[in-house]
Scaffold this active site. Structure first.
Site, PDB file in Angstrom:
ATOM      1  N   ASP A 145     -34.137  55.536 -40.010  1.00  0.00           N
ATOM      2  CA  ASP A 145     -34.703  56.870 -40.188  1.00  0.00           C
ATOM      3  C   ASP A 145     -35.905  56.827 -41.123  1.00  0.00           C
ATOM      4  O   ASP A 145     -36.057  55.907 -41.937  1.00  0.00           O
ATOM      5  CB  ASP A 145     -33.655  57.807 -40.810  1.00  0.00           C
ATOM      6  CG  ASP A 145     -32.598  58.262 -39.804  1.00  0.00           C
ATOM      7  OD1 ASP A 145     -32.719  57.932 -38.609  1.00  0.00           O
ATOM      8  OD2 ASP A 145     -31.652  58.957 -40.219  1.00  0.00           O
ATOM      9  N   ARG A 195     -39.078  55.886 -32.630  1.00  0.00           N
ATOM     10  CA  ARG A 195     -38.629  57.275 -32.509  1.00  0.00           C
ATOM     11  C   ARG A 195     -39.679  58.140 -33.194  1.00  0.00           C
ATOM     12  O   ARG A 195     -39.852  58.080 -34.414  1.00  0.00           O
ATOM     13  CB  ARG A 195     -37.272  57.434 -33.202  1.00  0.00           C
ATOM     14  CG  ARG A 195     -36.800  58.881 -33.289  1.00  0.00           C
ATOM     15  CD  ARG A 195     -35.440  58.952 -33.980  1.00  0.00           C
ATOM     16  NE  ARG A 195     -34.438  58.258 -33.197  1.00  0.00           N
ATOM     17  CZ  ARG A 195     -33.296  57.775 -33.701  1.00  0.00           C
ATOM     18  NH1 ARG A 195     -33.019  57.909 -34.980  1.00  0.00           N
ATOM     19  NH2 ARG A 195     -32.435  57.148 -32.929  1.00  0.00           N
TER      20      ARG A 195
END
Ligand SMILES: Cc1cc2nc3c(=O)[nH]c(=O)nc-3n(C[C@H](O)[C@H](O)[C@H](O)COP(=O)(O)OP(=O)(O)OC[C@H]3O[C@@H](n4cnc5c(N)ncnc54)[C@H](O)[C@@H]3O)c2cc1C
Length: 319
Positions: A145, A195
């Protein structure tokens, strides 16, 4: 820019750093009710139950054990153990290991010790390495992340190192940062899974676009770079403007359904997730679980006035 974007969002994100507010919110029974809308329970069996339901509906998953800003080596180690147990649980499902792996875990390096004053970066690297080795064993993917911009250089350095051994390791890039188009060029050229999201933290204008339209424009520029590159773009957004732009971009760069995927958060635009999956696309749902839900919860409230109103109404109605 709307008043919520200009005043509400920064205020909520700032409030999220107050330990007193955090303790108050955590004690209110009504908070739990609202949290359940965004978080798939507190335990590994809870998370696996949700994974099962999502897989049955044809969606892929990435599971996140909630936690961030770990302040001790022991807490970081506990997080590693939780991921190893989670990966064991996912392995027992026996989903096939295909070109596009249906199972993935997402992790935050700050939960693995990145901010520890002594050797934080090294500890986070080693902890992430342990998790990646286990993921390789069970045939799952890992994606790192993105947190606030002060961590970006350190996070990307760790990801580059890990990718020399685990070339399937993905990472998140945030379109609101001015630097991201260049980061997309670098990672798209190295064939990485990226992502792409808009970004969920309150960042200063010196490093980030703050106007919603500018963020969307930057997102579309970055996505074009990823689609043109040799990596695997993961389109993490609920925004219809972005989702509608994807098919034409995929066509332009000759990408079939295995060449990219849509990603959304658990329980957000669920009908749209199903629609995209039923149309034959890969759709991966980000499934957060665990008892350290506060930071994740507040970022979801800050994204959308309706979520905040839902929470405030529940508070007002409590008996
Ligand atoms: C898979 C995934 C992983 C992510 N990982 C990270 C990360 O590592 N780091 C990071 O900074 N950010 C991360 N994010 C969050 C992201 O940065 C955005 O804050 C979030 O996705 C909202 O932006 P959006 O593109 O959906 O567009 P927006 O313009 O915010 O939303 C478009 C529409 O989507 C719906 N929507 C969006 N958010 C919500 C919500 N909270 N509740 C209900 N409806 C909503 C609404 O209909 C809204 O009108 C991630 C998001 C996804 C989907």
């Amino acid at each position: 820019m709307g008043i919520f974007q200009r005043v509400g969002r920064p205020a909520i994100l700032a409030a999220s750093r107050s330990p007193r507010l955090r303790r108050t919110a955590e004690r209110l029974p009504v908070t739990r009710k609202v949290v359940d809308r965004f978080v798939a329970g507190e335990t590994i069996p809870d998370a696996l139950y949700t994974v099962g339901a999502l897989r049955d509906s044809g969606r892929f998953v990435t599971v996140d054990y909630l936690g961030e800003d770990t302040s001790s080596v022991d807490d970081a180690e506990r997080t590693v153990q939780a991921y190893l147990a989670l990966l064991d649980g996912l392995a027992r499902r026996g989903d096939a290991d295909t070109t596009v792996r249906p199972l993935e875990v997402s992790l935050k390096l700050s939960a693995l010790g990145q901010a520890l004053p002594r050797d934080g970066e090294k500890i986070a690297y080693e902890n992430a390495h342990t998790i990646c080795a286990k993921a390789r064993e069970v045939g799952a993917w890992v994606t790192v992340d993105a947190e606030d911009h002060t961590t970006t250089d350190s996070t990307l350095a760790i990801v580059r190192d890990l990718r020399t051994e685990f070339d399937w390791l993905g990472t998140v890039l945030q379109a609101y940062l001015h630097r991201t188009e260049a980061d997309c060029r670098e990672f798209a050229a190295s064939g990485a899974r990226i992502r792409l999201c808009k970004g969920a933290y309150d960042e200063p204008a010196s490093v980030a676009y703050r106007d919603a339209a500018d963020v969307t424009d930057s997102y579309l520029r970055c996505l074009r770079v990823l689609m043109a590159g040799s990596g695997y773009p993961m389109v993490a957004s609920h925004d219809p403007v972005i989702i509608d732009a994807v098919p034409a971009l995929a066509r332009e760069f000759g990408r079939g359904v295995d060449g990219f995927e849509y990603q959304m958060l658990y329980n957000i635009r669920d009908a749209e997730q199903r629609r995209l999956a039923e149309a034959g696309n890969h759709v991966r749902v980000y499934v957060p679980f665990g008892d350290e839900w506060y930071g994740y919860f507040v970022r979801r409230l800050a994204e959308r006035p309706a979520n905040l109103m839902f929470f405030l109404r529940a508070l007002a109605e409590r008996r």
